[in-house]
Design a protein around this motif. Sequence first.
Motif, short mmCIF file in Angstrom:
data_model
loop_
_atom_site.label_atom_id
_atom_site.label_comp_id
_atom_site.label_asym_id
_atom_site.label_seq_id
_atom_site.Cartn_x
_atom_site.Cartn_y
_atom_site.Cartn_z
N THR B 27 0.83 -1.21 0.00
CA THR B 27 0.00 0.00 0.00
C THR B 27 0.87 1.26 0.00
N TYR B 30 3.03 1.57 -3.35
CA TYR B 30 2.23 1.94 -4.53
C TYR B 30 1.72 3.37 -4.40
N LEU B 31 1.27 3.73 -3.18
CA LEU B 31 0.81 5.10 -2.93
C LEU B 31 1.93 6.10 -3.19
N VAL B 33 4.67 5.71 -5.15
CA VAL B 33 5.07 5.76 -6.56
C VAL B 33 4.04 6.50 -7.41
N ILE B 34 2.76 6.20 -7.19
CA ILE B 34 1.73 6.77 -8.07
C ILE B 34 1.29 8.16 -7.62
N VAL B 35 1.24 8.41 -6.31
CA VAL B 35 0.64 9.65 -5.84
C VAL B 35 1.63 10.59 -5.14
N LEU B 36 2.31 10.09 -4.11
CA LEU B 36 3.05 11.00 -3.23
C LEU B 36 4.29 11.60 -3.89
N ILE B 37 5.14 10.75 -4.51
CA ILE B 37 6.37 11.29 -5.11
C ILE B 37 6.04 12.25 -6.26
N PRO B 38 5.10 11.86 -7.17
CA PRO B 38 4.76 12.82 -8.23
C PRO B 38 4.19 14.14 -7.69
N LEU B 39 3.34 14.08 -6.65
CA LEU B 39 2.80 15.34 -6.11
C LEU B 39 3.90 16.15 -5.44
#
Lengths: 279, 281
Positions: B27, B30-31, B33-39
């Motif tokens: 969890t 994946y969170l 890679v997809i959400v936190l680092i890009p934001l």
Amino acid sequence: MRAATEDHPITKLALSTATVGLIVLFLVLPLITVFSNALAKGFGEAFAALRDPDALSAIELTVETALIVVPLNALFGICAAWAITKHQFPGKGVLVTLIDMPFSVSPVIAGLIFMLLFGMQGWLGPWLRDHDIKIVFALPGIVLATAFVSFPFVARELIPLMADQGSDEEQAAVSLGATGLQTFLRVTLPNIKWGLLYGVLLCNARAMGEFGAVSVVSGHIRGLTNTMPLQVEVLYNDYQFVGAFAVASVLAMLAIVTLIVKSFLEWRYADEIAAAHRH
Amino acid sequence: MTIATASASTWRERRVLPGFGLTLGFTTLYLSVIVLIPLAALMLRPWTLGWDGFWSTITAPRVLAALKFSFGAAAIAAAANSVFGFVVAWSLVRYRFPLKRFLDALVDLPFALPTAVAGIALCTLYAPNGWLGAPLMKVGLKVAYTPPGVVVALIFIGLPFVVRTLEPVISELGPEAEEASATLGATRMQTFFRVIFPALAPALITGTALAFARAVGEYGSVIFIAGNLPMVSEIAPLLIVIKLEQFNYAGAAAIGVVMLLASFAIIFALNAFQSFLASRR
């Protein structure tokens, strides 16, 4: 005499008429527009537009993206719901808030963030170019942006559902000697299967239909990085209205099927999907 | 002694289900890679311009105009949706009329229909030669390619938020309070404004805020009908796309940060409002 808690018949008539009017004006008419424009020159033209190589490759790319993204987001949703509802740990509330975050982010920003990481002027851009790895303007970028926008669907369906169900049955299974995987497959999964399907359905609809985020990272390379919604845009801006609306009507049919299955699940399995959807 | 140990270990096994490390690990990974680092990449990027650069980017006339237009059009659409959504939700829950179930299911269409499809459909419908555009032109109203067109698209996209937030609250509203009110001599109108409406107000505010937040960032359903005239009908998300196409990543990120902070502020205010209401009960 009418009951004291009932509205005046004139109020009823006025509001019901307004409701039907609003739904027809804002929802039904746009839907009819899609199909009538697709068929403006007959079925033959519409089907010919769908057999165009660029349209076919757009359909292929859309299906391919959904086949990667939906299982990943479903696996994530299951893992997140298992960790959050079956265990106690600090920071749970923060985790739930973070999982919901992609829903409050503009689709364009969802595309932008991956450009900032992997685009030419992005942080990893020069390194990726030197090593000849393509992420944006290629399938991996489209997958990442799609995964972001459809991220919370399965998790936010399963978390309230599994929280409602508690973990007594799982504890019984484990105390009888079942392994974690056996417990999940034989005890938890049968209890959540309709909720899981509901989440997967919505996740898939969003994944196949996403426009803004994918538009930013795709680079619009015809026949290569255009998904169906992007193909709709390209054709429409080329004044190829029959083609644009033909591809659009395939997406509209996907939306209609999604709504039908969704309504069926809400009606038939009301107890087995999250409480939020029971009317 | 042995019995005590056995029961203690059974107790521990009964309490802790397996798979915690694995599921929480995946969890979090994946969170991130997809959400936190890009934001995080978004939040950090504009500062490569320095504070002055950031400030001059977001206060440039074209950017300010686009931000004002996005927030303004979203506010008008949300206000319209608070009325439309209320009427639709009230009728669908309280009244009986033909095709009600079908119409109720259709309310979710904007959630399910891809935004680009909605965009070209609305644009065609309201174009000067369209089914609705042509009669509106006769009375002197031009909708497509003008700011009102954007509002129409944002009403489409926001309607289900208000309806779906209100419906469960209306159906849970028992008849007792309304009966009491009527028994005490209130007219139906008084009952509505003094009893029903206050009970529904929190859900109405929540739904309207959700519709507003969605409308501010909306892109696909808007750009076809907007006309996209700079300073007039250009939305902020489109300006992000334009800046990216000019390889002005930091500029695009600056607008992105402003929009992101605005939508987080809305969500935060909404959560604070709801916990305030919950604490008063």
